[in-house]
Design a protein around this motif. Structure first.
Motif, PDB file in Angstrom:
ATOM      1  N   UNK A 182       0.823  -1.218   0.000  1.00  0.00           N
ATOM      2  CA  UNK A 182       0.000   0.000   0.000  1.00  0.00           C
ATOM      3  C   UNK A 182       0.853   1.262   0.000  1.00  0.00           C
ATOM      4  N   UNK A 183       0.357   2.278  -0.667  1.00  0.00           N
ATOM      5  CA  UNK A 183       1.058   3.561  -0.751  1.00  0.00           C
ATOM      6  C   UNK A 183       1.361   4.126   0.630  1.00  0.00           C
ATOM      7  N   UNK A 184       0.395   4.032   1.559  1.00  0.00           N
ATOM      8  CA  UNK A 184       0.581   4.599   2.904  1.00  0.00           C
ATOM      9  C   UNK A 184       1.738   3.950   3.636  1.00  0.00           C
ATOM     10  N   UNK A 185       1.992   2.681   3.359  1.00  0.00           N
ATOM     11  CA  UNK A 185       3.100   1.985   4.002  1.00  0.00           C
ATOM     12  C   UNK A 185       4.428   2.590   3.554  1.00  0.00           C
ATOM     13  N   UNK A 186       4.581   2.820   2.258  1.00  0.00           N
ATOM     14  CA  UNK A 186       5.818   3.378   1.735  1.00  0.00           C
ATOM     15  C   UNK A 186       6.133   4.747   2.294  1.00  0.00           C
ATOM     16  N   UNK A 209       1.234   1.867  -7.223  1.00  0.00           N
ATOM     17  CA  UNK A 209       0.694   2.137  -5.885  1.00  0.00           C
ATOM     18  C   UNK A 209       1.762   2.031  -4.792  1.00  0.00           C
ATOM     19  N   UNK A 210       2.675   1.088  -4.921  1.00  0.00           N
ATOM     20  CA  UNK A 210       3.695   0.898  -3.885  1.00  0.00           C
ATOM     21  C   UNK A 210       4.665   2.064  -3.835  1.00  0.00           C
ATOM     22  N   UNK A 211       5.035   2.575  -5.018  1.00  0.00           N
ATOM     23  CA  UNK A 211       6.023   3.653  -5.091  1.00  0.00           C
ATOM     24  C   UNK A 211       5.350   4.951  -5.532  1.00  0.00           C
ATOM     25  N   UNK A 212       4.289   5.270  -4.827  1.00  0.00           N
ATOM     26  CA  UNK A 212       3.516   6.483  -5.118  1.00  0.00           C
ATOM     27  C   UNK A 212       4.304   7.719  -4.686  1.00  0.00           C
ATOM     28  N   UNK A 213       3.789   8.869  -4.981  1.00  0.00           N
ATOM     29  CA  UNK A 213       4.458  10.113  -4.620  1.00  0.00           C
ATOM     30  C   UNK A 213       4.594  10.218  -3.094  1.00  0.00           C
ATOM     31  N   UNK A 214       5.804  10.440  -2.634  1.00  0.00           N
ATOM     32  CA  UNK A 214       6.068  10.568  -1.209  1.00  0.00           C
ATOM     33  C   UNK A 214       6.491   9.282  -0.537  1.00  0.00           C
ATOM     34  N   UNK A 215       6.384   8.158  -1.240  1.00  0.00           N
ATOM     35  CA  UNK A 215       6.799   6.874  -0.658  1.00  0.00           C
ATOM     36  C   UNK A 215       8.292   6.657  -0.864  1.00  0.00           C
ATOM     37  N   UNK A 216       8.958   6.141   0.156  1.00  0.00           N
ATOM     38  CA  UNK A 216      10.381   5.800   0.097  1.00  0.00           C
ATOM     39  C   UNK A 216      11.219   6.945  -0.493  1.00  0.00           C
ATOM     40  N   UNK A 217      11.175   8.130   0.072  1.00  0.00           N
ATOM     41  CA  UNK A 217      11.847   9.279  -0.543  1.00  0.00           C
ATOM     42  C   UNK A 217      13.366   9.183  -0.594  1.00  0.00           C
ATOM     43  N   UNK A 218      13.986   8.318   0.253  1.00  0.00           N
ATOM     44  CA  UNK A 218      15.436   8.198   0.284  1.00  0.00           C
ATOM     45  C   UNK A 218      15.929   6.877  -0.327  1.00  0.00           C
ATOM     46  N   UNK A 219      15.044   6.119  -0.951  1.00  0.00           N
ATOM     47  CA  UNK A 219      15.414   4.778  -1.417  1.00  0.00           C
ATOM     48  C   UNK A 219      16.474   4.845  -2.509  1.00  0.00           C
ATOM     49  N   UNK A 240       9.346   5.625 -11.402  1.00  0.00           N
ATOM     50  CA  UNK A 240       9.832   6.940 -11.840  1.00  0.00           C
ATOM     51  C   UNK A 240       9.731   8.012 -10.755  1.00  0.00           C
ATOM     52  N   UNK A 241       8.965   7.752  -9.679  1.00  0.00           N
ATOM     53  CA  UNK A 241       8.817   8.738  -8.616  1.00  0.00           C
ATOM     54  C   UNK A 241       9.793   8.512  -7.460  1.00  0.00           C
ATOM     55  N   UNK A 242      10.775   7.636  -7.663  1.00  0.00           N
ATOM     56  CA  UNK A 242      11.794   7.404  -6.642  1.00  0.00           C
ATOM     57  C   UNK A 242      12.990   8.297  -6.962  1.00  0.00           C
ATOM     58  N   UNK A 243      13.097   9.460  -6.332  1.00  0.00           N
ATOM     59  CA  UNK A 243      14.069  10.467  -6.771  1.00  0.00           C
ATOM     60  C   UNK A 243      15.529  10.117  -6.500  1.00  0.00           C
ATOM     61  N   UNK A 244      15.787   9.176  -5.548  1.00  0.00           N
ATOM     62  CA  UNK A 244      17.167   8.860  -5.175  1.00  0.00           C
ATOM     63  C   UNK A 244      17.601   7.479  -5.641  1.00  0.00           C
ATOM     64  N   UNK A 245      16.789   6.803  -6.437  1.00  0.00           N
ATOM     65  CA  UNK A 245      17.083   5.422  -6.821  1.00  0.00           C
ATOM     66  C   UNK A 245      18.382   5.339  -7.625  1.00  0.00           C
ATOM     67  N   UNK A 246      19.294   4.465  -7.164  1.00  0.00           N
ATOM     68  CA  UNK A 246      20.587   4.302  -7.822  1.00  0.00           C
ATOM     69  C   UNK A 246      20.804   2.899  -8.374  1.00  0.00           C
TER      70      UNK A 246
END
Length: 437
Positions: A182-186, A209-219, A240-246
């Motif tokens: 769920x988005x809220x979990x992330x 849904x899992x990686x929605x906006x605001x989820x896992x911001x430092x991942x 695409x919404x994971x801004x730090x994904x490496x």
């Protein structure tokens, strides 16, 4: 039994048939393993107090559900604070969540940084209100082959655990038949840097849904290998919404590329694993800032791409008949082409390959012509051929050298370029003839 003892008993080490009810301590490695301890044999656990890693295997916790657990006295808190245990592994246990919720808060008095559950069943619903605002030293949490209720509908539990989970850095939920997140979990995992969801049942529709906006911001690292992902572009849209994904691992999913679709990978993504994904062509688009690309164990016949920042390219176990042009990768230092259908390295590519630090071309059907064998021998002499040389480099043709190690094929000037020897000899003889005249 004290609360400290219950904590060290690992949430369940009770009697079971066929196993000795005791602990085994390896003093050299500071490692302790306990099997099916009971309250009557608790003395065996004392030796684990000097360990840094403790494993607890087997048992049934249901008889402890009503066990009275109150606040800790100062001596117990001091005892917990003096322990050197940094990692606890709990395996093959049925865990009532109500008991877990009551005991987990006592970890705040320890130095445990890693907590792992292996082959456990989580049963019931816990009252997590006591964890409101609670900090725990645990920064790495993992679940492998576990069974529990779906995460959907457990928002209250995640809210109560929010302060701790918001500081968690590593989370792994593997081999546990997870189908959605769920988005809220992330959004709770604000500091998480590594997420491993391998060997589950996530599909294309699970990711957005899992990686929605605001989820896992430092991942930074995401592992999705061995799931049910099918669409390359759906995965791209999903992350695409994971801004730090490496680092992204999509290996062992059967991916299909839709050339009419478009998406934008996170600009930070530099390590991409697409091995064993059934690809018969290079997917597009690729992340623009890639430094490591693994497309090994696929069905690629050709690789015609240009990546200016790429440093490592793994194409072993494909169907390539030619070496991809090194000119397309000005920063490349590692190229693996083992187990393809390459027969020869062109002379101009051999010169370019000589710039690399690690080249692997083992187990290809080499033509041991003068240029074919000579190019490989030259690379090996310069120290550029990595693991596999010389044993895994053998001639496929011509017939006279079939099965020979490439390293043993003669590439002397007399054999490979007789004109270079005959012409000077003829000149010398002619000059001698003139001198005699």
């Amino acid at each position: 039994m004290s609360v400290a003892a219950l904590l060290l008993l690992g949430l369940g080490l009770l009697e079971a048939e066929g196993r000795r009810n005791r602990c085994f301590f390896n003093r050299t490695q500071e490692y302790c393993v306990c099997y099916n301890l009971s309250e009557e044999t608790i003395g065996s656990i004392i030796q684990c107090l000097a360990a840094t890693v403790v494993e607890f295997w087997g048992g049934d916790l249901e008889k402890y559900i009503s066990f009275p657990i109150g606040d800790l006295d100062s001596s117990t808190i001091e005892t917990l604070g003096s322990l050197t245990i940094q990692k606890i592994i709990i395996g093959n246990v049925l865990v009532p969540e109500i008991l877990l919720a009551r005991v987990l808060r006592f970890f705040s008095y320890t130095h445990v940084q890693e907590l792992a559950f292996e082959s456990c069943i989580f049963q019931g619903t816990g009252n997590w209100s006591d964890m409101d605002g609670q900090n725990l030293p645990i920064r790495s949490l993992s679940f492998h082959n576990v069974t529990s209720a779906p995460l959907t509908g457990q928002e209250q539990a995640f809210s109560s655990l929010g302060r701790w989970l918001g500081a968690l850095e590593e989370l792994a939920v593997t081999g546990s038949r997870v189908t959605s997140l769920p988005c809220a979990v992330g959004r709770v995992f604000r500091a998480l840097r590594s997420l491993d969801l391998a060997q589950n049942s996530l599909g294309d529709g699970s990711l957005s849904p899992a990686f929605c906006r605001g989820a896992f911001p430092q991942l930074q690292e995401l592992s999705l290998h061995h799931n049910n992902l099918r669409s390359y572009h759906s995965v791209c849209k999903g992350v695409e919404l994971l801004p730090e994904l490496q680092h992204l691992d999509l290996s062992h999913n059967e991916l299909v590329v839709d050339p009419s679709s478009s998406c934008q990978w996170p600009a930070s993504l530099w390590h991409f694993n697409l091995s064993s994904t059934g690809l018969d062509e290079v997917p597009t688009p690729l992340p623009p800032s890639l430094e490591v690309l693994d497309m090994s164990h696929n069905h690629l016949h050709a690789v015609d791409i240009s990546l200016s920042s790429l440093k490592q390219l793994f194409l072993n176990q494909n169907l390539l008949q030619a070496v991809p042009s090194i000119r397309n990768y000005p920063m490349l230092d590692t190229l693996h082409l083992d187990n393809n259908s390459i027969t020869e390295l062109p002379r101009d590519e051999v010169k370019l390959l000589g710039r690399l630090q690690d080249v692997a071309v083992a187990d290809n059907p080499f033509s041991c012509s003068c240029s074919g064998a000579g190019g490989l021998q030259a690379l090996a002499a310069a120290g550029h051929l990595g693991q596999g040389w010389p044993g895994d480099y053998r001639c496929h043709s011509p017939a006279e050298y079939q099965g020979w190690p490439v390293a043993q094929v003669p590439v002397s000037v007399l054999r490979c370029d007789p004109a270079a020897v005959v012409a000077p000899v003829c000149v010398i003889l002619a000059l001698l003839g003139l001198a005699g005249a």
